[in-house]
Write a protein that holds these residues in place. Structure first.
Motif: not given
Lengths: 558, 255, 429
Positions: A105-113, A387-390, A482-489, A491-495
């Protein structure tokens, strides 16, 4: 609840929006065209993208948990205490479920398979997904080393095979069909392995047959995703030929919405040479194929130099790795269905092969011209932890960053890899495609509101505090980590890179309709398998509704 | 500068005190030291609430810490220290000097389990007895201790130097079961008796100057050699997996 | 009413083919299960009501007061221990772990006194293993080492190993060799083809000798190791190499004798090395029906399988330090909450003595020795009979326990949830 994301620089490739300054409106859990009295998020000068979609990461289930259990020394890395909202976190390559949810979520991801669940152990995978916060998710069911499958492949009863695939996907609440070293795990039940044209011991079918028939069944059922394949011969010098043969098995097939084969972690399948001594990149050959064919898409399976934990349903591969390194090894064969193994691995910058592996993943992303055909993955945790994606993204975007790394690794990279000669630098649009739009489309999730920001889409949004013009790798990395914001559905989940809400994720599963005689006949065969060979009763096999507290059912028709 | 810490009472619930190390005390005055955070059970507490603190001299060549009184329920003293000196005038609890990479720790009494765990450098002296897992690795690690020296004047417990990859452990007394398990480097010298030394040993050296009460069946006898003016039997192993460790033994059990 | 495909909530074999007859919310007959399973499901004396000890006597009280008293004890502790878990659902485990995290407690399960050493061994070398159906269909050599499953897991051999006919083992028992290695002639020996007797505490050197022989170093192996002749050892190695699919099941005879987890390391290493010759796997004979489940849940939620210390917020795992017996022996903890187990009956005396001295809470369906020491007793419904939920078989296959009758008591999960709420309330959260 309404949100107005104002003045962001928006990359939304599925809607052909490429770096436009615009507003995004959110009402409840969807993207809308207008809002009345929203909370305003100032995104001026910041990147705005759909929430990230990971097409292939081993985040939940028997394998990753056996990996966690195997490696307390990894568990103690990156521990974080419980917070006001968050549970305690542990692990680097094998994070606990909470760390997995928060870090994505901190990386701005909201779906994982979760891409490789043995059907018999599917309940376990779902149990872990319940404990993985924030992320929407789905699982792929391993159906290729399965006795029922192989028997129908041998008899040529594709309709019964389709009926079986439909039953299994529904029974274990999966999203699609996974193939891992087809035939190889059945052979591994006797300590052996097979390649694409070998006969599987006692079943008299070849991996080629299995791939072809499962693809046919998959298309017959009209599943949202294509077959998802980990080819035979993973990790061996010279295996690119097997990979191309595997791609070619279904070359005549097509589907109007998507590919008909997704080949995963192709980095591990793009090797030339005849031994570890003359091991080399054959990405040129793989890219040549993928660039001209429409039926296949791939993901990278990028390796990053460092310590990680390898885990796959490919049992013989993990044993082979263990014999090379001598490090600890866990094996988990699953009756009638599949196998699996786990062993730690250090990709060392001092080792020629590892360095070339690192180059190969990047080469795939840079030599395949169309980013819609290649998704960014590390095959977490096999090539590296997610966690190494960035860092991976910064390497794809900066030739200078690649050169800095290449200056400090084994010199074999200059002769046996292609990377040093590649000048291409990806832009944010390419990255947005490779990390959101393409995986959503390849999974068929774009039709269900994932991977884009069009009106009606799920309000899953990532906002990164980095200028689109930024070239400095470090700045790109820290903004993406560390996303500035992640919004999931909605809702702000990361700020500001911190978790501020912990909603529970939803699980997508497919309910394929396939009634009639083939299903009835198949159930007769299946009952026999349970009575004679399984160690659990059929009545106790299907995953109960209790394991999907937030299900999203997708119905498909023939 | 010398800092003397005297526990205000005998603790029942252990104190976790990796913050007690010279690196952390250097250049600090009494009140600053008193406000260093320690853990007592699930409560974070100030050092000053558990210890009387006396500071003498000024900080020139690193801090020396002296612990007076009972430290047998104080864990992790000196964990991760890189320099300076700690003297414990009594017994000490688990993980003393664990992961230290420099400096010196002297325990005047006994040290509980995992003293010198995963040590990288420096010196740990236990004048009494040491518990189990002296100089051993953490669960799951392939290399535990990699450098430094551990000296025990008394006896040591089971599994001395498990997964040792470097450094030296010297036990003047006897040790328990399976010393040098999974050892891949470094040297263990035990002057007294032990049982089943060298299991899974890949490399490195174990010297048993006393008696081996029971030998593993997977070591090859290579002849005798003089070590420290003792005529010792030399073995290689553990041959369960082609190990090339060296095990010197004074007295082996009769068959 | 007849209920089929019922799981037996007794041992780690987790049989799922039990048939239960229910009349008027009472189980009147249990079919297919072993004697121990039948006895567990038919039920016996229960704790009927919550109790709190007052001036030495357990006095009946309400759930509400018992839960409140529990919260009070926990909140006033600085090193609470939460222990048990092997005979309840994974759903209860989750609540227990959350409570431990919230409290800064140490949480541990009964693995700590049974197969904890096996887990430590796996962390050292891994575990080449499989599901039980794989063994049923393929194995032609079955070795039970230090495990008397004829008594501990009565249907293990008939359902999964020696007796069933499988896809590649159509002959059933006739096509399979069964070897027992143990320090004494157990009842399992009666149905085995071969018995190898090892001197007590000598498993480690015997396993080292087998590995040395397998590695081609038989010349260095003495003529007798651990009471077993060299010829016998060589013969066993040959037998293992000649198997098409071999398996070692091991029990407490390996994990709780001299060498402990290192015995298991040695056994696993032997199996690992046999894979260079043929297919070989190994599996611990986990005791309670959901001891494996706790280790699974604890691993994915905390990163570690048991003996997790949350006192500093982030988990610290160090069996030998953070395991229940060690904490009690060292008199570290200042309160204890026991769920679905009976440490007073199974722990060393020194541990039980400390348990008797500190505030102690017991959550269990049955009266037992731990209850005699407890200050708060909270009766719970029986998981797998009165409560549904998840359990993991010894081979980590998850199956859903069925509820066959309606409970008169709260489930462990509900009780723990209430305690968690009360703890938060008391802390003003």
């Amino acid at each position: 609840m309404e949100l107005l994301i104002k003045n962001g620089v928006v990359y939304d490739p599925l809607n052909e929006i490429c770096g436009e300054k615009m507003d995004i409106c959110v009402k409840d859990d969807k993207i809308v065209s207008k809002v009345k009295s929203p909370k305003v998020i100032d995104a001026d000068g910041k990147l705005v993208m759909p929430g990230g979609v990971d097409i292939h990461a081993h985040i939940a289930g028997g394998k990753i948990n056996a990996g966690r259990l195997l490696r307390p020394e990894d568990g103690r890395k990156g521990t974080e205490p419980r917070g006001k909202l968050t549970r305690a976190c542990t692990g680097y390559s094998v994070p606990n479920t909470y760390a997995t949810g928060y870090r994505y979520a901190k990386m701005g991801y909201t779906f994982v398979m979760e891409p490789a669940t043995p059907p018999l152990l599917a309940r376990h995978t779902h149990e872990e997904l319940i404990d993985t916060p924030i992320l929407d998710n789905a699982i792929l069911a391993l159906l290729d080393n399965n006795w029922m499958t192989m028997e129908y492949v041998k008899s040529g009863e594709t309709k019964k095979l389709a009926a079986y695939v439909a039953w299994m996907i529904k029974a274990v609440k999966a999203y699609g069909v996974k193939i891992v070293n087809p035939g190889g795990d059945e052979a591994w039940g006797w300590g052996k392995n097979v390649n694409i044209d070998d006969s599987v011991p006692n079943f008299d079918v070849t991996p080629r047959d299995i791939i072809g028939s499962l693809a046919e069944a998959n298309e017959m059922l009209n599943l949202p995703h294509s077959i998802h394949i980990h080819c035979n011969d993973l990790g061996h010098p010279g295996n690119y030929e097997t990979t191309l043969k595997s791609f070619d098995v279904i070359k005549g097939r097509s589907n109007k919405n998507r590919q008909v084969m997704h080949a995963t972690h192709v980095q591990f399948h793009s090797y030339g040479g005849s031994s570890w001594k003359d091991f080399e990149s054959k990405v040129d050959e793989i890219a040549k194929y993928v660039n001209v064919k429409k039926h296949v898409t791939i993901d990278m399976g990028q390796v990053m130099l460092g310590d990680t934990t390898t885990m796959t349903a490919d049992g013989p591969l993990e044993y082979g790795l263990h014999t090379i390194t001598g490090r600890k090894w866990t094996n988990l064969d699953v009756e009638l269905e599949t196998g699996g193994g786990i062993t730690p691995f250090l990709y060392s910058s001092k080792v020629a092969v590892n360095t070339i592996q690192w180059a190969i993943g990047l080469e795939l992303a840079l030599l395949i011209k169309d980013p819609w055909k290649i998704v960014l993955t590390t095959d977490h945790p096999n090539g590296a932890p997610f966690i190494t994606y960035p860092i991976v993204i910064s390497l794809l975007m900066s030739r200078q960053k690649r050169e800095e790394v290449m200056a400090n690794v084994h010199k074999a990279i200059n002769k046996r890899a292609i990377l040093p000669s590649i000048e291409r630098e990806l832009d944010w649009n390419d990255i947005a495609i490779m990390t959101r739009a393409a995986p959503a489309r390849i999974l068929g999730l774009d039709r269900y509101g994932k991977g884009h920001l069009g009106v009606g889409a799920d309000a899953d949004v990532a906002i990164y505090d980095v200028s689109p013009e930024e070239k400095e790798a470090k700045k790109i990395q820290s903004a993406l980590l560390r996303a500035k914001y992640t919004i999931k559905g909605g809702e702000i989940v990361v700020k500001d890179g911190e978790i501020v809400a912990v909603p529970e994720g939803r699980t997508y599963w497919v309910n394929p309709e396939f009634d009639g005689k083939p299903t009835k006949d198949m159930l007769g065969d299946l009952t026999g398998k349970f009575e004679k060979y399984y160690s659990v009763n059929l009545a106790n096999y299907p995953v109960q509704d209790a394991y999907l507290p937030h299900p999203i059912e997708i119905k498909t028709k023939v | 500068m010398q800092v003397t810490l005297t526990p205000k009472k005998a603790f029942k619930v252990p104190v976790e005190a990796e913050a007690i190390k010279p690196d952390n005390f250097a250049g600090k005055g009494k009140s600053e030291i008193e406000s260093i955070a320690l853990w007592h059970g699930n409560k974070e507490v100030k050092l000053g609430s558990l210890f009387d603190v006396k500071v003498e001299g000024v900080d020139k060549e690193g801090a020396k810490i002296v612990i007076e009184g009972d430290a047998s329920r104080i864990k992790r003293i000196g964990e991760g220290m890189t320099s300076g000196e700690i003297t414990i005038n009594g017994n000490v609890d688990m993980h003393c000097g664990a992961m230290m990479s420099g400096g010196k720790v002297i325990v005047k009494g006994d040290a509980d389990a995992w003293a010198g765990r995963e040590m990288r450098g420096g010196e740990l002296v236990v004048e009494g007895n040491a518990g189990n897992y002296l100089g051993a690795g953490y669960w799951g690690v392939e290399k535990g201790m990699r450098g430094g020296v551990i000296r025990v004047k008394g006896d040591a417990g089971d599994y001395v130097g498990g997964h040792m990859g470097g450094g030296e452990i010297i036990v003047k007394g006897s040790a328990g079961l399976l010393p040098g398990l999974n050892m891949s480097g470094g040297k263990i010298i035990i002057e007294g008796d032990v049982t089943l030394p060298g299991g899974e040993m890949k490399n490195g050296m174990i010297v048993i100057k006393g008696k081996v009460l029971e030998m593993l069946p997977s070591f090859r006898f290579e002849g005798t050699e003089i070590i420290d003016s003792l005529k010792l039997k030399k073995f290689t192993g553990d041959l369960t997996r082609g190990g090339s460790g060296t095990l010197y033994v004074n007295i082996i059990p009769e068959e | 009413m007849t209920i089929t495909d019922v799981l037996c909530p007794f041992c780690g074999a987790l049989c799922d083919d039990v048939v239960v007859e229910v009349e008027n919310n009472k189980i009147v007959e249990v079919k297919e299960a072993c004697e121990m399973g039948v006895s567990k499901m038919m039920g016996h004396e229960r704790i009927t009501t919550p109790m709190i000890r007052e001036s030495g006597e357990l006095k009946e009280t309400t759930y509400e007061d018992a839960v409140d008293k529990t919260a009070e004890i926990l909140v006033n502790s600085i090193r609470p221990l939460i222990y048990g878990w092997s005979s309840t659902t994974c759903e209860a485990h989750k609540k227990g772990i959350e409570l431990a995290e919230e409290m800064g407690a140490v949480i541990d399960n009964t693995a700590s006194v049974c197969h904890g050493p096996s887990i430590l061994a796996i962390q050292n070398v891994g575990l080449p293993s499989c599901t039980l159906g794989q063994i049923k269909n393929r194995a032609d050599l079955i070795i039970y080492w230090g495990s008397n499953q004829a008594e501990a897991h009565p249907r293990h051999m008939s359902r999964y190993t020696s007796f069933p006919r499988g896809f590649f083992s159509e002959e059933g028992r006739k096509g399979k060799k069964v070897v027992v290695v143990d320090v004494r002639k157990t009842t399992t020996v009666e149905v085995a083809d071969e018995f190898i007797q090892v001197a007590p505490g000598e498993d480690y050197p015997v396993l080292s000798a087998l590995r040395a022989i397998l590695a081609g170093e038989e010349d260095i192996v003495p003529s007798c190791v651990g009471g077993v002749s060299k010829e016998r050892l060589i013969e066993l190695v040959e037998k293992m190499k000649d198997a098409r699919f071999g398996v070692i099941f091991f029990g407490l005879g390996l994990t709780h004798t001299r060498g402990r987890h290192n015995n298991v390391v040695n056994a696993i290493s032997l199996v690992r090395e046999l894979n260079a010759h043929t297919k070989f796997v190994i599996m611990p004979m986990r005791g309670h029906y959901n001891v494996t489940g706790f280790n699974q849940v604890c691993t994915w939620e905390t990163g570690f399988p048991f003996a997790v210390d949350f006192s500093r917020g982030q988990p610290w795992y160090n069996p030998g330090e953070t395991s229940a017996v060690d904490i009690l022996n060292r008199k570290e903890c200042d309160s204890a909450l026991i769920v679905a187990s009976d440490p007073a009956a199974h722990f060393p005396r020194k541990s039980v003595e400390h348990l008797a001295k500190i505030p102690l809470i017991q959550i269990d369906p049955y009266p037992n020795p731990t209850m005699e020491l407890a200050d708060v007793v909270i009766p719970s419904a029986i998981a797998g009979v009165e409560v549904e939920g998840t359990a993991y078989r010894m081979d980590k296959v998850p199956i859903r326990l069925r509820k066959v009758i309606e409970p008169n008591h709260l489930s462990d999960e509900e009780i723990l949830g209430r305690i968690l709420d009360k703890v938060r309330e008391r802390r003003g959260e």
